[in-house]
Write a protein that holds these residues in place. Sequence first.
Motif, PDB file in Angstrom:
ATOM      1  N   ASN A 219       0.810  -1.220   0.000  1.00 44.34           N
ATOM      2  CA  ASN A 219       0.000   0.000   0.000  1.00 44.34           C
ATOM      3  C   ASN A 219       0.846   1.274   0.000  1.00 44.34           C
ATOM      4  O   ASN A 219       0.313   2.375   0.075  1.00 44.34           O
ATOM      5  CB  ASN A 219      -0.927   0.009   1.219  1.00 44.34           C
ATOM      6  CG  ASN A 219      -2.066  -0.982   1.082  1.00 44.34           C
ATOM      7  OD1 ASN A 219      -2.635  -1.123   0.003  1.00 44.34           O
ATOM      8  ND2 ASN A 219      -2.381  -1.676   2.162  1.00 44.34           N
ATOM      9  N   ILE A 220       2.160   1.121  -0.064  1.00 48.56           N
ATOM     10  CA  ILE A 220       3.072   2.260  -0.108  1.00 48.56           C
ATOM     11  C   ILE A 220       3.588   2.390  -1.542  1.00 48.56           C
ATOM     12  O   ILE A 220       4.140   1.438  -2.077  1.00 48.56           O
ATOM     13  CB  ILE A 220       4.255   2.057   0.859  1.00 48.56           C
ATOM     14  CG1 ILE A 220       3.742   1.898   2.297  1.00 48.56           C
ATOM     15  CG2 ILE A 220       5.233   3.226   0.768  1.00 48.56           C
ATOM     16  CD1 ILE A 220       4.821   1.481   3.286  1.00 48.56           C
ATOM     17  N   PRO A 221       3.396   3.525  -2.183  1.00 47.58           N
ATOM     18  CA  PRO A 221       3.857   3.658  -3.567  1.00 47.58           C
ATOM     19  C   PRO A 221       5.320   3.274  -3.773  1.00 47.58           C
ATOM     20  O   PRO A 221       5.671   2.704  -4.813  1.00 47.58           O
ATOM     21  CB  PRO A 221       3.614   5.136  -3.873  1.00 47.58           C
ATOM     22  CG  PRO A 221       2.413   5.480  -3.050  1.00 47.58           C
ATOM     23  CD  PRO A 221       2.601   4.714  -1.772  1.00 47.58           C
ATOM     24  N   LEU A 222       6.181   3.558  -2.810  1.00 48.11           N
ATOM     25  CA  LEU A 222       7.590   3.193  -2.947  1.00 48.11           C
ATOM     26  C   LEU A 222       7.855   1.725  -2.609  1.00 48.11           C
ATOM     27  O   LEU A 222       8.994   1.261  -2.740  1.00 48.11           O
ATOM     28  CB  LEU A 222       8.462   4.099  -2.084  1.00 48.11           C
ATOM     29  CG  LEU A 222       8.493   5.574  -2.502  1.00 48.11           C
ATOM     30  CD1 LEU A 222       9.462   6.368  -1.621  1.00 48.11           C
ATOM     31  CD2 LEU A 222       8.881   5.732  -3.965  1.00 48.11           C
ATOM     32  N   ARG A 223       6.831   1.012  -2.152  1.00 45.43           N
ATOM     33  CA  ARG A 223       6.885  -0.443  -1.937  1.00 45.43           C
ATOM     34  C   ARG A 223       7.932  -0.881  -0.914  1.00 45.43           C
ATOM     35  O   ARG A 223       8.503  -1.959  -1.016  1.00 45.43           O
ATOM     36  CB  ARG A 223       7.130  -1.180  -3.269  1.00 45.43           C
ATOM     37  CG  ARG A 223       5.993  -1.051  -4.270  1.00 45.43           C
ATOM     38  CD  ARG A 223       4.725  -1.741  -3.735  1.00 45.43           C
ATOM     39  NE  ARG A 223       3.676  -1.805  -4.738  1.00 45.43           N
ATOM     40  CZ  ARG A 223       2.731  -0.896  -4.914  1.00 45.43           C
ATOM     41  NH1 ARG A 223       2.718   0.176  -4.146  1.00 45.43           N
ATOM     42  NH2 ARG A 223       1.795  -1.044  -5.831  1.00 45.43           N
ATOM     43  N   ARG A 224       8.173  -0.039   0.069  1.00 46.03           N
ATOM     44  CA  ARG A 224       9.106  -0.417   1.125  1.00 46.03           C
ATOM     45  C   ARG A 224       8.868   0.457   2.341  1.00 46.03           C
ATOM     46  O   ARG A 224       8.202   1.496   2.255  1.00 46.03           O
ATOM     47  CB  ARG A 224      10.557  -0.244   0.664  1.00 46.03           C
ATOM     48  CG  ARG A 224      10.945   1.199   0.329  1.00 46.03           C
ATOM     49  CD  ARG A 224      12.416   1.308  -0.067  1.00 46.03           C
ATOM     50  NE  ARG A 224      12.795   2.665  -0.457  1.00 46.03           N
ATOM     51  CZ  ARG A 224      13.158   3.637   0.398  1.00 46.03           C
ATOM     52  NH1 ARG A 224      13.189   3.380   1.706  1.00 46.03           N
ATOM     53  NH2 ARG A 224      13.480   4.841  -0.045  1.00 46.03           N
ATOM     54  N   TYR A 225       9.415   0.041   3.477  1.00 45.53           N
ATOM     55  CA  TYR A 225       9.443   0.892   4.650  1.00 45.53           C
ATOM     56  C   TYR A 225      10.585   1.898   4.509  1.00 45.53           C
ATOM     57  O   TYR A 225      11.609   1.617   3.892  1.00 45.53           O
ATOM     58  CB  TYR A 225       9.663   0.069   5.912  1.00 45.53           C
ATOM     59  CG  TYR A 225       8.471  -0.756   6.364  1.00 45.53           C
ATOM     60  CD1 TYR A 225       7.236  -0.670   5.716  1.00 45.53           C
ATOM     61  CD2 TYR A 225       8.574  -1.623   7.442  1.00 45.53           C
ATOM     62  CE1 TYR A 225       6.157  -1.421   6.133  1.00 45.53           C
ATOM     63  CE2 TYR A 225       7.504  -2.378   7.870  1.00 45.53           C
ATOM     64  CZ  TYR A 225       6.294  -2.282   7.215  1.00 45.53           C
ATOM     65  OH  TYR A 225       5.223  -3.021   7.632  1.00 45.53           O
ATOM     66  N   ASP A 254       6.371   9.392   4.480  1.00 45.69           N
ATOM     67  CA  ASP A 254       5.651   8.110   4.461  1.00 45.69           C
ATOM     68  C   ASP A 254       5.733   7.352   3.139  1.00 45.69           C
ATOM     69  O   ASP A 254       4.994   6.390   2.928  1.00 45.69           O
ATOM     70  CB  ASP A 254       4.176   8.345   4.817  1.00 45.69           C
ATOM     71  CG  ASP A 254       3.425   9.099   3.732  1.00 45.69           C
ATOM     72  OD1 ASP A 254       4.081   9.728   2.868  1.00 45.69           O
ATOM     73  OD2 ASP A 254       2.192   9.067   3.725  1.00 45.69           O
ATOM     74  N   GLY A 255       6.595   7.798   2.221  1.00 47.74           N
ATOM     75  CA  GLY A 255       6.722   7.106   0.943  1.00 47.74           C
ATOM     76  C   GLY A 255       5.467   7.175   0.088  1.00 47.74           C
ATOM     77  O   GLY A 255       5.299   6.372  -0.819  1.00 47.74           O
ATOM     78  N   GLY A 256       4.576   8.144   0.389  1.00 47.96           N
ATOM     79  CA  GLY A 256       3.334   8.290  -0.373  1.00 47.96           C
ATOM     80  C   GLY A 256       2.189   7.441   0.147  1.00 47.96           C
ATOM     81  O   GLY A 256       1.149   7.365  -0.506  1.00 47.96           O
ATOM     82  N   MET A 257       2.352   6.832   1.326  1.00 47.27           N
ATOM     83  CA  MET A 257       1.353   5.900   1.841  1.00 47.27           C
ATOM     84  C   MET A 257      -0.011   6.552   2.059  1.00 47.27           C
ATOM     85  O   MET A 257      -1.048   5.994   1.676  1.00 47.27           O
ATOM     86  CB  MET A 257       1.845   5.310   3.181  1.00 47.27           C
ATOM     87  CG  MET A 257       0.895   4.330   3.827  1.00 47.27           C
ATOM     88  SD  MET A 257       1.500   3.769   5.439  1.00 47.27           S
ATOM     89  CE  MET A 257       1.333   5.267   6.426  1.00 47.27           C
ATOM     90  N   VAL A 258      -0.040   7.727   2.690  1.00 48.25           N
ATOM     91  CA  VAL A 258      -1.306   8.414   2.971  1.00 48.25           C
ATOM     92  C   VAL A 258      -1.794   9.097   1.699  1.00 48.25           C
ATOM     93  O   VAL A 258      -1.079   9.900   1.099  1.00 48.25           O
ATOM     94  CB  VAL A 258      -1.138   9.415   4.103  1.00 48.25           C
ATOM     95  CG1 VAL A 258      -2.409  10.224   4.299  1.00 48.25           C
ATOM     96  CG2 VAL A 258      -0.770   8.701   5.400  1.00 48.25           C
ATOM     97  N   ARG A 259      -3.018   8.799   1.314  1.00 49.77           N
ATOM     98  CA  ARG A 259      -3.566   9.365   0.067  1.00 49.77           C
ATOM     99  C   ARG A 259      -4.260  10.698   0.255  1.00 49.77           C
ATOM    100  O   ARG A 259      -4.665  11.337  -0.704  1.00 49.77           O
ATOM    101  CB  ARG A 259      -4.564   8.372  -0.529  1.00 49.77           C
ATOM    102  CG  ARG A 259      -4.036   7.346  -1.533  1.00 49.77           C
ATOM    103  CD  ARG A 259      -2.767   6.650  -1.137  1.00 49.77           C
ATOM    104  NE  ARG A 259      -2.459   5.558  -2.083  1.00 49.77           N
ATOM    105  CZ  ARG A 259      -1.603   4.600  -1.820  1.00 49.77           C
ATOM    106  NH1 ARG A 259      -0.953   4.566  -0.671  1.00 49.77           N
ATOM    107  NH2 ARG A 259      -1.358   3.653  -2.713  1.00 49.77           N
TER     108      ARG A 259
END
Length: 261
Positions: A219-225, A254-259
């Motif tokens: 669910n994170i656009p960058l696909r990592r923590y 947040d790597g783009g996690m929150v929309r």
Amino acid sequence: MDLNLKNKKALVVASSQGLGKAIAAQLAHEGAKVMITSRDEAKLEAVQKEFRNQYNVDVEYHPADVTNPEDIKDLIQHTVETFGGIDILINNAGGPPGGTFESLSDEDWEKAFQLNLLSHVRLIREALPELKKNGGRIINIASSSIKQPIPGLLLSNTFRLGIVGLTKTLSEELAPYNILINTVAPGRIATDRVDYLDQHNADRQNISKEEVAERAKSNIPLRRYGTPEEFANVVTFLASDASSYVTGSSILVDGGMVRAL
């Protein structure tokens, strides 16, 4: 870019591990004098030795429980006496326990309030006379829950929003003194806290911790923590002279996690 942090006097709360330690490390790397603090004196001593060897700067420590107002007063006084003032205050604290509305007691609510909101208020209050002398920076560490509530973390969802309200209000009150104050909110950063949350969610859903982590990453656009160092880079910028026109803001890392917009 010259961040002009050399010899600046910084207090970083909850800095014996995790995000706080990463922030303290980056400030030390930039040449700041850094006071680290937590409840664990043995960890603080170890971090002090590590930073002094690695960065060759003035790193001191003072144990404190930020739910104790007397500890906070002693911490600020010790920092001022040691460094001759405070230029940068990083407010940070461990996250409260998980839980749903019906599972949390009045004691749970009171402890979370003391740790995650009132500690910020008290630290700012005690440091303010020093910060007002020459201006400075206050960075309040919160959580991505300031934009999007996290299931099972009702206490964090509630009190982290209080930090945003505090920050925004104080940005206007403190601007005449050239004190800039901002909130920085981590998403899924690879720390012990996130490991605990992954395990908490795994237990709640009756699945493995690894599966929880993989679902979160999907669910994170960058696909990592993120790494603690990546988070610390943003905080360090806000603590520096390079951020001279940023105050009252809430910044997600947040790597783009929150929309949310």
